[in-house]
Design a protein around this motif. Sequence first.
Motif, PDB file in Angstrom:
ATOM      1  N   ILE A 423       1.234  -1.861   0.212  1.00  0.00           N
ATOM      2  CA  ILE A 423       0.026   0.561   0.084  1.00  0.00           C
ATOM      3  C   ILE A 423       1.143   1.400  -0.003  1.00  0.00           C
ATOM      4  CG2 ILE A 423      -1.926   1.582   1.453  1.00  0.00           C
ATOM      5  CD1 ILE A 423      -2.930  -1.679   2.555  1.00  0.00           C
ATOM      6  N   GLU A 424       1.989   0.895   0.580  1.00  0.00           N
ATOM      7  CA  GLU A 424       3.153   2.823   1.636  1.00  0.00           C
ATOM      8  C   GLU A 424       3.457   2.265  -0.235  1.00  0.00           C
ATOM      9  OE1 GLU A 424       6.333   3.291   3.962  1.00  0.00           O
ATOM     10  OE2 GLU A 424       5.190   2.531   4.622  1.00  0.00           O
ATOM     11  N   GLN A 425       4.023   1.587  -0.668  1.00  0.00           N
ATOM     12  CA  GLN A 425       4.564   1.494  -2.326  1.00  0.00           C
ATOM     13  C   GLN A 425       3.269   1.946  -3.078  1.00  0.00           C
ATOM     14  OE1 GLN A 425       6.105  -2.478  -3.182  1.00  0.00           O
ATOM     15  NE2 GLN A 425       7.560  -2.124  -1.771  1.00  0.00           N
ATOM     16  N   LYS A 426       2.523   1.376  -3.457  1.00  0.00           N
ATOM     17  CA  LYS A 426       0.811   2.485  -3.748  1.00  0.00           C
ATOM     18  C   LYS A 426       0.802   4.049  -4.237  1.00  0.00           C
ATOM     19  CE  LYS A 426      -1.261  -1.720  -5.639  1.00  0.00           C
ATOM     20  NZ  LYS A 426      -2.854  -2.700  -4.911  1.00  0.00           N
ATOM     21  N   GLU A 427       1.574   4.403  -3.042  1.00  0.00           N
ATOM     22  CA  GLU A 427       0.738   5.569  -3.239  1.00  0.00           C
ATOM     23  C   GLU A 427       1.984   6.911  -3.474  1.00  0.00           C
ATOM     24  OE1 GLU A 427       0.269   5.846   1.713  1.00  0.00           O
ATOM     25  OE2 GLU A 427      -1.701   5.432   1.366  1.00  0.00           O
ATOM     26  N   VAL A 428       3.128   5.805  -3.124  1.00  0.00           N
ATOM     27  CA  VAL A 428       4.061   6.738  -3.491  1.00  0.00           C
ATOM     28  C   VAL A 428       4.191   6.638  -4.956  1.00  0.00           C
ATOM     29  CG1 VAL A 428       6.771   6.797  -3.460  1.00  0.00           C
ATOM     30  CG2 VAL A 428       6.069   5.925  -2.046  1.00  0.00           C
ATOM     31  N   ALA A 429       3.661   5.338  -5.508  1.00  0.00           N
ATOM     32  CA  ALA A 429       4.053   5.377  -7.480  1.00  0.00           C
ATOM     33  C   ALA A 429       2.355   6.537  -7.495  1.00  0.00           C
ATOM     34  CB  ALA A 429       3.747   3.568  -7.956  1.00  0.00           C
ATOM     35  N   GLU A 430       1.992   6.277  -6.950  1.00  0.00           N
ATOM     36  CA  GLU A 430       0.546   7.547  -7.083  1.00  0.00           C
ATOM     37  C   GLU A 430       0.918   8.914  -7.795  1.00  0.00           C
ATOM     38  OE1 GLU A 430      -4.147   8.632  -5.567  1.00  0.00           O
ATOM     39  OE2 GLU A 430      -2.507   7.239  -4.711  1.00  0.00           O
ATOM     40  N   GLN A 431       2.232   9.233  -5.957  1.00  0.00           N
ATOM     41  CA  GLN A 431       2.401  10.174  -6.371  1.00  0.00           C
ATOM     42  C   GLN A 431       3.429  10.904  -7.693  1.00  0.00           C
ATOM     43  OE1 GLN A 431       1.558  13.091  -3.942  1.00  0.00           O
ATOM     44  NE2 GLN A 431       0.457  11.870  -3.296  1.00  0.00           N
ATOM     45  N   GLU A 432       3.929   9.568  -7.763  1.00  0.00           N
ATOM     46  CA  GLU A 432       4.747  10.074  -8.847  1.00  0.00           C
ATOM     47  C   GLU A 432       4.066  10.300 -10.227  1.00  0.00           C
ATOM     48  OE1 GLU A 432       7.301   6.736  -9.345  1.00  0.00           O
ATOM     49  OE2 GLU A 432       8.762   7.208  -7.233  1.00  0.00           O
ATOM     50  N   LEU A 433       3.146   9.561 -10.188  1.00  0.00           N
ATOM     51  CA  LEU A 433       2.009   9.687 -11.528  1.00  0.00           C
ATOM     52  C   LEU A 433       1.713  10.744 -11.498  1.00  0.00           C
ATOM     53  CD1 LEU A 433       1.178   6.082 -11.924  1.00  0.00           C
ATOM     54  CD2 LEU A 433       2.687   7.357 -13.279  1.00  0.00           C
ATOM     55  N   LEU A 434       1.013  11.162 -10.348  1.00  0.00           N
ATOM     56  CA  LEU A 434       0.573  12.664 -10.187  1.00  0.00           C
ATOM     57  C   LEU A 434       1.188  14.114 -10.689  1.00  0.00           C
ATOM     58  CD1 LEU A 434      -1.741  13.788  -9.583  1.00  0.00           C
ATOM     59  CD2 LEU A 434      -1.104  14.199  -7.625  1.00  0.00           C
ATOM     60  N   MET A 435       3.227  13.478  -9.987  1.00  0.00           N
ATOM     61  CA  MET A 435       3.542  14.837 -10.424  1.00  0.00           C
ATOM     62  C   MET A 435       3.998  15.276 -12.096  1.00  0.00           C
ATOM     63  SD  MET A 435       4.692  16.232  -7.537  1.00  0.00           S
ATOM     64  CE  MET A 435       2.762  15.920  -7.632  1.00  0.00           C
ATOM     65  N   LYS A 436       3.816  13.753 -12.723  1.00  0.00           N
ATOM     66  CA  LYS A 436       4.042  13.646 -13.910  1.00  0.00           C
ATOM     67  C   LYS A 436       3.213  13.814 -14.528  1.00  0.00           C
ATOM     68  CE  LYS A 436       7.122   9.724 -14.222  1.00  0.00           C
ATOM     69  NZ  LYS A 436       8.142   8.331 -14.644  1.00  0.00           N
ATOM     70  N   GLY A 437       1.929  13.687 -14.534  1.00  0.00           N
ATOM     71  CA  GLY A 437       0.550  14.235 -15.738  1.00  0.00           C
ATOM     72  C   GLY A 437      -0.438  12.993 -15.962  1.00  0.00           C
ATOM     73  N   PRO A 438      -0.978  12.834 -16.653  1.00  0.00           N
ATOM     74  CA  PRO A 438      -1.740  12.071 -17.770  1.00  0.00           C
ATOM     75  C   PRO A 438       0.009  11.533 -18.582  1.00  0.00           C
ATOM     76  CG  PRO A 438      -3.097  14.428 -17.721  1.00  0.00           C
ATOM     77  CD  PRO A 438      -1.657  14.665 -17.427  1.00  0.00           C
ATOM     78  N   GLY A 439      -0.843  10.875 -18.925  1.00  0.00           N
ATOM     79  CA  GLY A 439       0.678   9.616 -20.192  1.00  0.00           C
ATOM     80  C   GLY A 439       0.192   9.838 -21.201  1.00  0.00           C
ATOM     81  N   THR A 440       1.296   9.147 -21.942  1.00  0.00           N
ATOM     82  CA  THR A 440       1.270   9.390 -23.738  1.00  0.00           C
ATOM     83  C   THR A 440       0.613   8.184 -23.396  1.00  0.00           C
ATOM     84  OG1 THR A 440       3.366   9.848 -23.645  1.00  0.00           O
ATOM     85  CG2 THR A 440       2.293  11.757 -23.924  1.00  0.00           C
ATOM     86  N   PHE A 441       0.242   8.177 -25.244  1.00  0.00           N
ATOM     87  CA  PHE A 441      -0.082   6.665 -25.574  1.00  0.00           C
ATOM     88  C   PHE A 441       0.385   6.264 -27.211  1.00  0.00           C
ATOM     89  CE2 PHE A 441      -3.684   9.217 -25.250  1.00  0.00           C
ATOM     90  CZ  PHE A 441      -4.612   9.909 -26.226  1.00  0.00           C
ATOM     91  N   PRO A 442       0.377   5.622 -28.098  1.00  0.00           N
ATOM     92  CA  PRO A 442       0.228   5.798 -29.480  1.00  0.00           C
ATOM     93  C   PRO A 442      -1.007   5.151 -29.709  1.00  0.00           C
ATOM     94  CG  PRO A 442       0.816   3.817 -28.426  1.00  0.00           C
ATOM     95  CD  PRO A 442       1.111   4.242 -27.607  1.00  0.00           C
ATOM     96  N   LEU A 443      -1.107   5.381 -31.558  1.00  0.00           N
ATOM     97  CA  LEU A 443      -2.494   5.368 -32.062  1.00  0.00           C
ATOM     98  C   LEU A 443      -2.641   4.180 -32.160  1.00  0.00           C
ATOM     99  CD1 LEU A 443      -4.854   6.663 -34.171  1.00  0.00           C
ATOM    100  CD2 LEU A 443      -2.979   5.906 -35.413  1.00  0.00           C
ATOM    101  N   GLU A 444      -1.978   3.553 -31.805  1.00  0.00           N
ATOM    102  CA  GLU A 444      -2.806   1.326 -31.791  1.00  0.00           C
ATOM    103  C   GLU A 444      -3.111   1.532 -31.057  1.00  0.00           C
ATOM    104  OE1 GLU A 444       0.127   2.927 -32.440  1.00  0.00           O
ATOM    105  OE2 GLU A 444       1.024   2.634 -35.062  1.00  0.00           O
ATOM    106  N   ARG A 445      -2.645   2.147 -29.511  1.00  0.00           N
ATOM    107  CA  ARG A 445      -2.875   1.640 -27.954  1.00  0.00           C
ATOM    108  C   ARG A 445      -4.481   2.315 -28.124  1.00  0.00           C
ATOM    109  NH1 ARG A 445      -1.524   3.868 -22.327  1.00  0.00           N
ATOM    110  NH2 ARG A 445      -3.072   2.304 -21.023  1.00  0.00           N
ATOM    111  N   LEU A 446      -4.340   3.788 -28.544  1.00  0.00           N
ATOM    112  CA  LEU A 446      -6.186   4.727 -28.781  1.00  0.00           C
ATOM    113  C   LEU A 446      -6.959   3.408 -29.513  1.00  0.00           C
ATOM    114  CD1 LEU A 446      -7.588   6.951 -28.796  1.00  0.00           C
ATOM    115  CD2 LEU A 446      -6.622   7.303 -30.342  1.00  0.00           C
ATOM    116  N   LEU A 447      -5.938   2.817 -30.431  1.00  0.00           N
ATOM    117  CA  LEU A 447      -7.350   2.117 -30.863  1.00  0.00           C
ATOM    118  C   LEU A 447      -8.571   0.789 -30.755  1.00  0.00           C
ATOM    119  CD1 LEU A 447      -6.080   2.634 -35.050  1.00  0.00           C
ATOM    120  CD2 LEU A 447      -7.965   3.955 -33.769  1.00  0.00           C
TER     121      LEU A 447
END
Length: 536
Positions: A423-447
């Motif tokens: 749970i502690e590791q997930k909270e740290v990972a969540e804070q890191e993802l929050l600092m990085k913002g929404p992620g990017t994705f290729p067109l293939e994954r979107l489709l």
Amino acid sequence: MGNEESPQITRRATRLSSSTPVTSNEVETEKITKPYKLTVNDFVFGGEKLCFDDLLSSFPARGNQIRELLRLLGPVNSPMLPLFVYGDPSTGKTSTILQIFRHLNRPFVYASCLTCYSLQILFESVLDQLLLHKKNAANGYSSAKRCVKPSDFVNFLRGDLTSVIEKLKSLKKVGSSKSAGKPNGNMLYLIFDNLELIREWDKSSTALSFMFNLYDVLKMHEVGLIFISNTSPDTYYSNMGYTEHVPVYFPEYTEDDLRQILMRNQPNRKLYSSFLDVVLRPFCRTTRRVDELSTAFSPLFRKYCEPLSDLASVPNEEMKRRLFSHFRPHIAPSLNEIFWVPSKSSTEAETNKDTTRKGSTRKSEVGDHFAQIDFHMSTSAKYLLISAFLASRNPATLDASLFDSTGGSDSRKRKRKASEKSIEQKEVAEQELLMKGPGTFPLERLLAIFQCITSAADSFDEDEHENDDLRAGGDGGLMSDVLLQLSSLCNANFIIKGGSCPLEGSTRYRSTVSEDLALKVARSLKFPLPNYLYRR
């Protein structure tokens, strides 16, 4: 004698010169011939040092970003990797960073690409600050050094930085650097703001590559680089390799965050709170920029307070109703005057009027009105918008478990009880993802996500004809329609098209819509978005 103006004394005037009477002509001559001379102390922010609690209270909803920036800056004189601070305009990026340096009392040089509208002006602005050179009438408002080429800038910059750092070290030996107005430490920070404007100067993007390679070119551990941009890092991809910058994301303010910001420094907080109850939500649907909202609310608040004789009075429920009835006709015209809003047809306007008249209470009417999206969008575009939102918010490794035939319900049943460490590791990972913002994705994954959610919508959507419209024309027609809708969403800034990743070689995208808007779009399709959204 009391009405006569006293002679003006410059900032650095001594006691002897201030006690000696001078004429006005001598004062004017002194202003021209003896301007204020800059010193090493001018590299710090100046003024009274800001404590940590005041720093946090000055920027509501930016506590995580402030702590992350302080962690990345590290202790005094500690080397650091270049920082890339990004987010939408008017999200507090520049103000937060400058106030952090005021709190730390560390020396820095600030240059904005908004005021420095060419590469030469940007180079010369940085060099002038390092050389403690101020443009005035005495020097003909000219720069200390003429610098056009990036190679010349590197040579000048390395020598000037070395000179300033030596001065900071000698200043530390003379006295304590923690005293008021003295720089704390001998490390110098270069802050470049509005970095995205450089692309308008140089279409070949060589200037941006040079800026990003500046850390590797200088190779000076006593120098820290901070870049501030309104666009995400993936829009700056280039084929040249450089040290990866540490991203710090400033998300868009929520409605509660804006309320806290706008309530600051208000003399009558309860009166202004009742005003925000009326105007904040409709205006937030149009913009969430603090500067635009504060500009729009200033005349509206005066209009709201017109029926009041005493602005210090605390409004009760009866007074709130009276103020609202007086102020209500001014809301829609103000929105149309200050911001662009989509106009509705006459039939839709009449339908909304009839619905408003038949409503039992105003509160329920307002709630139903804001639960709907205020723009037209085709069904395939809505599903594509939801697909882009899920691709930006969910990790790519969980696509197989989230987008299965059961809509991700079985994966939740198979979850084991998490330990405290996980749970502690997930909270740290969540804070890191929050600092990085929404992620990017290729067109293939979107489709792929689009295909999964449109096929799974048959079991959830009660309106069968909407899904039939999606599949009309076969796979080829659907694909061409999806690519056309993707281009439209990029033009409307619902999805940002970034540069090509040098490793994958494909164009990457990023969703810019908030979770509230994505839920509204999903609600209009009766699509269970929370079942597919990964909650950390």
